[in-house]
Scaffold this motif. Structure first.
Motif, PDB file in Angstrom:
ATOM      1  N   ASP A  21       0.816  -1.216   0.000  1.00 11.55           N
ATOM      2  CA  ASP A  21       0.000   0.000   0.000  1.00 11.55           C
ATOM      3  C   ASP A  21       0.851   1.269   0.000  1.00 11.55           C
ATOM      4  OD1 ASP A  21      -2.450  -1.239  -0.173  1.00 11.55           O
ATOM      5  OD2 ASP A  21      -2.683  -1.385   2.003  1.00 11.55           O
ATOM      6  N   GLU A  22       2.006   1.225   0.644  1.00  9.95           N
ATOM      7  CA  GLU A  22       2.881   2.399   0.668  1.00  9.95           C
ATOM      8  C   GLU A  22       3.469   2.723  -0.707  1.00  9.95           C
ATOM      9  OE1 GLU A  22       5.799   2.370   3.790  1.00  9.95           O
ATOM     10  OE2 GLU A  22       4.289   2.068   5.341  1.00  9.95           O
TER      11      GLU A  22
ATOM     12  N   ARG B  64       1.781   3.063  -3.342  1.00 13.09           N
ATOM     13  CA  ARG B  64       0.835   3.987  -3.979  1.00 13.09           C
ATOM     14  C   ARG B  64       1.149   5.457  -3.699  1.00 13.09           C
ATOM     15  NH1 ARG B  64      -2.178  -0.588  -2.981  1.00 13.09           N
ATOM     16  NH2 ARG B  64      -3.347  -1.293  -4.801  1.00 13.09           N
ATOM     17  N   ALA B  65       1.824   5.738  -2.607  1.00  6.51           N
ATOM     18  CA  ALA B  65       2.157   7.121  -2.251  1.00  6.51           C
ATOM     19  C   ALA B  65       3.424   7.619  -2.931  1.00  6.51           C
ATOM     20  CB  ALA B  65       2.312   7.241  -0.735  1.00  6.51           C
TER      21      ALA B  65
ATOM     22  N   ILE C 200       4.609   6.041  -9.480  1.00  5.04           N
ATOM     23  CA  ILE C 200       4.109   4.672  -9.429  1.00  5.04           C
ATOM     24  C   ILE C 200       2.590   4.699  -9.538  1.00  5.04           C
ATOM     25  CG2 ILE C 200       3.760   2.670  -7.939  1.00  5.04           C
ATOM     26  CD1 ILE C 200       6.547   2.901  -6.996  1.00  5.04           C
ATOM     27  N   GLY C 201       2.097   3.980 -10.516  1.00  7.40           N
ATOM     28  CA  GLY C 201       0.655   3.901 -10.719  1.00  7.40           C
ATOM     29  C   GLY C 201       0.143   2.494 -10.470  1.00  7.40           C
ATOM     30  N   GLU C 202      -1.110   2.306 -10.718  1.00  4.15           N
ATOM     31  CA  GLU C 202      -1.737   1.010 -10.471  1.00  4.15           C
ATOM     32  C   GLU C 202      -1.174  -0.086 -11.372  1.00  4.15           C
ATOM     33  OE1 GLU C 202      -3.705   0.010  -7.955  1.00  4.15           O
ATOM     34  OE2 GLU C 202      -3.333   2.017  -7.190  1.00  4.15           O
TER      35      GLU C 202
ATOM     36  N   ILE D 131       1.852  -1.295  -9.644  1.00  7.34           N
ATOM     37  CA  ILE D 131       1.457  -2.042  -8.449  1.00  7.34           C
ATOM     38  C   ILE D 131       1.037  -3.465  -8.836  1.00  7.34           C
ATOM     39  CG2 ILE D 131      -0.206  -2.200  -6.543  1.00  7.34           C
ATOM     40  CD1 ILE D 131       1.756   0.108  -6.171  1.00  7.34           C
ATOM     41  N   SER D 132       0.176  -3.572  -9.828  1.00  9.10           N
ATOM     42  CA  SER D 132      -0.354  -4.891 -10.185  1.00  9.10           C
ATOM     43  C   SER D 132       0.684  -5.790 -10.856  1.00  9.10           C
ATOM     44  CB  SER D 132      -1.588  -4.756 -11.075  1.00  9.10           C
ATOM     45  OG  SER D 132      -1.250  -4.177 -12.306  1.00  9.10           O
TER      46      SER D 132
ATOM     47  N   ALA E  25       5.060  -4.573  -8.237  1.00 11.86           N
ATOM     48  CA  ALA E  25       5.299  -4.211  -6.839  1.00 11.86           C
ATOM     49  C   ALA E  25       5.755  -5.396  -5.993  1.00 11.86           C
ATOM     50  CB  ALA E  25       4.060  -3.561  -6.232  1.00 11.86           C
TER      51      ALA E  25
END
Length: 87
Positions: A59-60, A62-63, A67-69, A72-73, A76
């Motif tokens: 979750d960190e 995302r801040a 870095i976008g979704e 992340i997907s 990350a």
């Protein structure tokens, strides 16, 4: 693991992931041809941020600026595995 080693490991991971990333095609406005370019995983500034301020959870991520979704997907978990070894 030192910050220098963490940085080197993150750069190495990015380079390995980049080899398997899909090609992106752009149409050149000058020559009217398509140009192939390897997709970018993340910028150097993101690697620097991950090295200086390692996130403690997915979750960190995302801040972190840059870095976008999609990152992340797709990536990350791989980056987080290396970062966890640093802590």
């Amino acid at each position: 693991m030192t910050k220098i080693e963490l940085n080197q490991q993150l750069l190495k991971l990015r380079d390995e992931l980049k080899k398997t990333a899909p090609m992106q095609y752009y149409k050149s406005s000058r020559s009217n041809r398509y140009i192939a370019k390897q997709a970018s995983i993340c910028e150097d500034s993101v690697i620097k941020h991950l090295t200086e301020n390692p996130p403690r959870s997915i979750d960190e991520f995302r801040a972190i600026p840059g870095i976008g979704e999609a990152f992340i997907s797709k990536y990350a978990d791989s980056f987080f595995t290396i970062i966890q070894k640093y802590h």
